[in-house]
Motif scaffolding. Sequence first.
Motif, short mmCIF file in Angstrom:
data_model
loop_
_atom_site.label_atom_id
_atom_site.label_comp_id
_atom_site.label_asym_id
_atom_site.label_seq_id
_atom_site.Cartn_x
_atom_site.Cartn_y
_atom_site.Cartn_z
N LYS A 71 0.83 -1.20 0.00
CA LYS A 71 0.00 0.00 0.00
C LYS A 71 0.87 1.26 0.00
O LYS A 71 0.56 2.25 -0.69
CB LYS A 71 -0.92 0.00 1.22
N MET A 72 1.94 1.23 0.78
CA MET A 72 2.84 2.39 0.82
C MET A 72 3.49 2.61 -0.55
O MET A 72 3.63 3.75 -1.01
CB MET A 72 3.92 2.16 1.89
N LYS A 73 3.83 1.51 -1.22
CA LYS A 73 4.43 1.62 -2.55
C LYS A 73 3.45 2.24 -3.53
O LYS A 73 3.82 3.08 -4.37
CB LYS A 73 4.90 0.25 -3.03
N ASP A 74 2.18 1.83 -3.44
CA ASP A 74 1.15 2.41 -4.31
C ASP A 74 1.03 3.91 -4.07
O ASP A 74 0.85 4.71 -5.02
CB ASP A 74 -0.20 1.72 -4.07
N LYS A 117 1.75 6.96 -6.82
CA LYS A 117 0.79 8.02 -7.14
C LYS A 117 1.33 9.40 -6.72
O LYS A 117 0.97 10.41 -7.34
CB LYS A 117 -0.54 7.75 -6.44
N ASN A 118 2.13 9.42 -5.68
CA ASN A 118 2.67 10.70 -5.18
C ASN A 118 4.19 10.56 -5.04
O ASN A 118 4.71 10.28 -3.94
CB ASN A 118 2.06 11.07 -3.83
N PRO A 119 4.95 10.72 -6.10
CA PRO A 119 6.41 10.53 -6.06
C PRO A 119 7.11 11.44 -5.06
O PRO A 119 8.19 11.11 -4.57
CB PRO A 119 6.84 10.85 -7.50
N GLY A 160 8.01 9.77 -1.66
CA GLY A 160 9.06 8.78 -1.51
C GLY A 160 9.30 8.02 -2.80
O GLY A 160 8.51 8.08 -3.75
N ASP A 161 10.40 7.29 -2.80
CA ASP A 161 10.79 6.51 -3.97
C ASP A 161 10.20 5.10 -3.86
O ASP A 161 10.53 4.36 -2.91
CB ASP A 161 12.31 6.43 -4.06
N PRO A 162 9.33 4.69 -4.80
CA PRO A 162 8.73 3.34 -4.73
C PRO A 162 9.79 2.25 -4.77
O PRO A 162 9.63 1.20 -4.15
CB PRO A 162 7.80 3.29 -5.94
N ALA A 163 10.86 2.48 -5.51
CA ALA A 163 11.88 1.44 -5.65
C ALA A 163 12.61 1.17 -4.34
O ALA A 163 13.19 0.10 -4.16
CB ALA A 163 12.88 1.86 -6.73
#
Length: 556
Positions: free
Chosen positions: A373-376, A380-382, A385-388
């Motif tokens: 969920k945090m990655k999603d 959506k909102n870069p 934070g960085d999803p990677a």
Amino acid sequence: MSWGAELWDQFDNLEKHTQWGIDFVEKYSKFVKERSEIEVNYARQIRNLSRKFQPKKSSKEEEENKYSSCRAFLLTLNELNDYAGQHEVVAENLTAQIIAELTKYTQELKSERKSHFQDGRKAQQHIENSWKQLESCKRRFERDCKEAERAQQYFEKLDADINVTKLDVEKRYQKARQQAQMRQQMASESKEEYSNYLQKFNQEQNQHYYTTIPNIFQRIQDMEEKRIERLAECMRRFADEDRKILPIVGHCLDGMTKAAESIEAKADSKQVVEQFKSGFEPPSDVEFEDYGQTMKRTVSETSLSNSRGESKPEKPGRSKGKLWPFIKKNKGSGPEDFSHLPPEQRRKKLQAKIDELNKEIHKEMDQRDALTKMKDVYIKNPQMGDPASLDPRLGEIAQNIDRLQTEAQKFEGWLAEVEGRMPIKNDTLKRQSVTYDTQNSNSTVTNNCTPQDRESPDGSYTEEPSSEPTVKEEDPEFNDDEFDEGLPTIGTCKALYPFEGTNEGTISLVEGELLFVIEEDKGDGWTRVRRNEEEEGYVPTTYVEVVLDNVKEEAS
């Protein structure tokens, strides 16, 4: 009843009485202080007692908590701890509300008493000085009167003397008359002074005994009555401090009663069955073996020796009837699949392990869902934070879940075998260890075994005879000679430490106890001892001091 009116002449006794009153307040303060110390010490001892019997963080204590009596005892200890807390409250309130207040009040009382009696002494000193002055005026008046009288008598005597000359008479007569007049004048003045001061003294004395002293004594009386009232209030508060905690103490005692009422003997008996049930079949009757036959005897299929796969001949006079109570258990932690345990206990251990693994799996899954969920949100909102940056942790969680699921499947396979079911084959099972694959390949043979084939008198158990051939071999820790009836004693031993001896085949020890040694340590850390003709078993060698008979003979 007024002290000023009734005790006007008891200044010294009042001074002693008021000092006694202060001493009594200090005595009561000391009493309350010692009572407070008793409450503190009592609470500390109760807390220490509760802490001493609290269950330790060990598997044994956790097992004991299954019983309702143990849970009730734990609740009682918790309530006792709260009970101790109430006595601490009493001690704190006695110190803060009575001892501190009486200490401060005693200082004020001493200061007030000192002031009152200083005023009383000043009044006493004043009236005494006034009395002395009155006495001085009186004595002077008396002296002047006597001298005036003597001068008058001398004058009259001189006037009546007929033998003196006229010149002498005039000269002496004139002087005597003047002297007599002067003395009369002095006596008159002394009389007036004495009369005036007497009137003044009477006024002052009246003021002293009817106004000054009564007022001072009234203040002292008020001070004493306030002291008594304050002391009475402290005594009431002393009792109220105990009364305040009675509801909570009653609640603690009600909790102890409720804990006692929650004990269920039948449920505890059932827990004993659940905890110690092995799942073994009772041994069959031992068949008669005829030693009179010249042919080689064969071991009965229903004998206990056959259940262990043994084929060596029995020695005459050896009975297996008492083999089971003296089985020597394995002391190690055992294999991963708990195959050293009886079937029922093995099933429980496997189930508990599966439940533990499932909890860990769910925990890892919850973390994975949260990170997903945090990655999603990051996608959506870069700017947040960085999803990677979350991918390494997600990969680690995926590996943990895969590992835990593999472990769970492995234990579920063993559980299925124990319960007489075939393990479910799927892709996850293919990732299991070689050991587990080998066990699965032999599960069909295991499930077809009879109860006697699954028995192991030395306390071990396995459902996979083909994968664990050592079960069929002679157990080095067990042989028929170990459990012969009536083994001779080879020495004595003294218990150095207490030992509970709760495991099957062991015997409890009491520190300082003397027992007979019937078999010395064979290198496994256990010595076989006998307490009496019917009670024997194994004890840790390090817990006893052994003296063998042959050592005694050599020493002699």
